[in-house]
Write a protein that holds these residues in place. Structure first.
Motif, PDB file in Angstrom:
ATOM      1  N   THR A 137      17.420 -18.921  37.112  1.00 20.18           N
ATOM      2  CA  THR A 137      16.848 -20.169  36.625  1.00 20.18           C
ATOM      3  C   THR A 137      17.983 -21.048  36.122  1.00 20.18           C
TER       4      THR A 137
ATOM      5  N   ALA B 121      10.233 -20.523  35.630  1.00 15.30           N
ATOM      6  CA  ALA B 121      10.938 -21.459  36.523  1.00 15.30           C
ATOM      7  C   ALA B 121      11.938 -20.737  37.414  1.00 15.30           C
TER       8      ALA B 121
ATOM      9  N   LYS C 167      14.188 -22.281  40.210  1.00 11.82           N
ATOM     10  CA  LYS C 167      14.064 -23.731  40.056  1.00 11.82           C
ATOM     11  C   LYS C 167      15.072 -24.235  39.027  1.00 11.82           C
TER      12      LYS C 167
ATOM     13  N   VAL D 201       7.901 -28.246  38.479  1.00 10.92           N
ATOM     14  CA  VAL D 201       8.855 -27.327  39.112  1.00 10.92           C
ATOM     15  C   VAL D 201       8.158 -26.264  39.940  1.00 10.92           C
TER      16      VAL D 201
END
Length: 428
Positions: free
Chosen positions: A50, A119, A122, A387
């Motif tokens: 991440t 996330a 992302k 996201v």
């Protein structure tokens, strides 16, 4: 003299030591959230990295991205949360209150681990996440400041929702008619003060149950603004419901500080006014005669009356001031963002502001921090949706309210409201 009999000694009564009960509420809630996070990580195992983006393209100093491995970060956060939970249990076992820094650190650890997990693969724009959180927290902070003032003076202000909604309505109409966002702000403050005056009149003069009158005012203002919106604003939207917005005013030098600058110092007049109000209310409440009288009336109105303080007048004036501040927060929903008024657009923000008052233990600074936490929880759902997080959208919609329940029911611990809060004063 040897011939004089001495009086028998009077036995000194023994006072039993006061035993403070152990409060396990906070450790139990921390255990629940740690276990839930661990189960989420186990069931929905995610790999990869991440990326936390720390700067925007317009920053004077561009910080490098911060990249973390998802699985390792999640499990480190879980272990850290367990250790913090054990420390909270140690405080509870010793009959001591769990300190605020420990709770804040726990929230930070859990949030960081959750963001890294949610996330995965992302990039999370941290300045955007924080700026959006502040934007959503601004009306909550205005409402919380008004709530703190009202309850410190002894009046339960359930009507924060109506003050925000009435402020949003009046700000939109007046700003549209005059073309001035500043006049819209003043109109919102007048509307909030008017709702506060009605609350004060029924609660202080006629001794009506304060919670009931607050709920009634919320329903009344919601119904009134909805009627006026459908009958007046919608047919004349171009002339009555197209409010201008406050321009952003970056502060030189401060706005160039990495992360902090774009979030706090590239804001509108409404946000800077909020900063000033936080400082003014905090200092005035604890360092001035006004604050001393206000707290005296909220804690022991009979004693305050004895030394010459007009309890009714003090309460009435302060409830109106609180209403004006909360009404200013309603401006954020319309003029603050250049958005037309819509029915019940505050969406329960007044109740969350009231939760921030309780979480903040009726202190302006702590209530502000609580409102910022709720604003962050509200904005988190939007950011994770952008996201492409795997977290179900239904859960993300519940997140702000789950956080509210978490902090009020489990984190606050035993919190004491002002002694005369909600109790009408009848002069004998």
């Amino acid at each position: 003299m040897s011939g004089v009999l001495s009086a028998p000694e009077t036995p000194v009564p023994t006072v039993a030591p006061v035993v403070v009960p152990r409060n396990w509420k906070t450790p139990v809630v921390l255990v629940v959230f740690s276990v839930l996070f661990a189960l989420v990580v186990l069931i929905a195992h995610r790999r990869g990295e991440t990326t936390f983006r720390l700067s925007t393209g317009s920053d004077a100093v561009v910080l490098p991205d911060f990249v973390v491995p998802v699985a390792v970060t999640a499990w480190v956060s879980i272990v850290a949360s367990v250790l913090l939970t054990a420390l909270a249990a140690w405080y509870a076992y010793g009959r001591r209150r769990v300190p605020l820094w420990l709770i804040s650190l726990y929230i930070l650890v859990i949030v960081f681990g959750f963001l890294a997990w949610a996330a995965a693969g992302k990039t999370l724009p941290i300045p955007g996440l924080l700026a959006g959180s502040l934007a959503l927290a601004v009306p909550l902070i205005y409402g919380a400041l008004g709530g703190v003032i009202g309850e410190r003076v002894g009046v339960v202000n359930i009507a924060i929702e109506s003050q925000l909604l009435g402020g949003a309505f009046c700000a939109a109409v007046v700003a549209t008619l005059t073309g001035s966002p500043t006049l819209g702000l003043l109109a919102a403050m007048v509307a909030g003060a008017a709702v506060g005056a009605v609350l004060a009149a029924f609660a202080i003069v006629y001794f009506v149950e304060q919670v009931i009158i607050g709920v009634v005012l919320n329903v009344l203002v919601a119904g009134l603004t909805s009627f006026l919106y459908s009958q007046v604003l919608q047919p004349n939207a171009a002339t009555l419901n197209t409010p201008p917005r406050f321009d952003r005013l970056p502060i030189p030098l401060l706005s160039d500080i990495p992360i902090i600058g774009p979030v706090f110092f590239r804001q509108t007049f409404l946000v800077y006014l909020m900063y000033a109000l936080i400082v003014i209310v905090s200092i005035a409440m604890f360092r001035t005669r006004w604050g001393l009288r206000m707290r005296a009336v909220g804690e022991h109105p009979k004693a305050a009356d004895t030394v010459g303080i007009d309890v009714g007048r003090t309460r009435f004036v302060n409830v109106m001031i609180a209403g004006a501040i909360a009404g200013a927060g309603g401006t954020v929903f319309t003029v603050g963002n250049g958005i037309a008024f819509n029915q019940e657009m505050t969406a329960g923000a007044g109740y969350i502001a009231l939760a921030a008052v309780i979480f903040g233990q009726w202190h302006p600074i702590k209530a502000t921090l609580a409102a910022l936490l709720f604003g962050f929880a509200s904005n988190l759902q939007n950011t994770l949706k952008v996201v492409g997080s795997p977290v179900p959208s239904e859960f993300m919609l519940m997140l702000p309210y789950l956080v509210t329940i978490f902090v009020v029911a489990g984190v606050v611990g035993k919190s004491r409201a002002p002694a005369a809060d909600g109790i009408p004063y009848i002069k004998s």
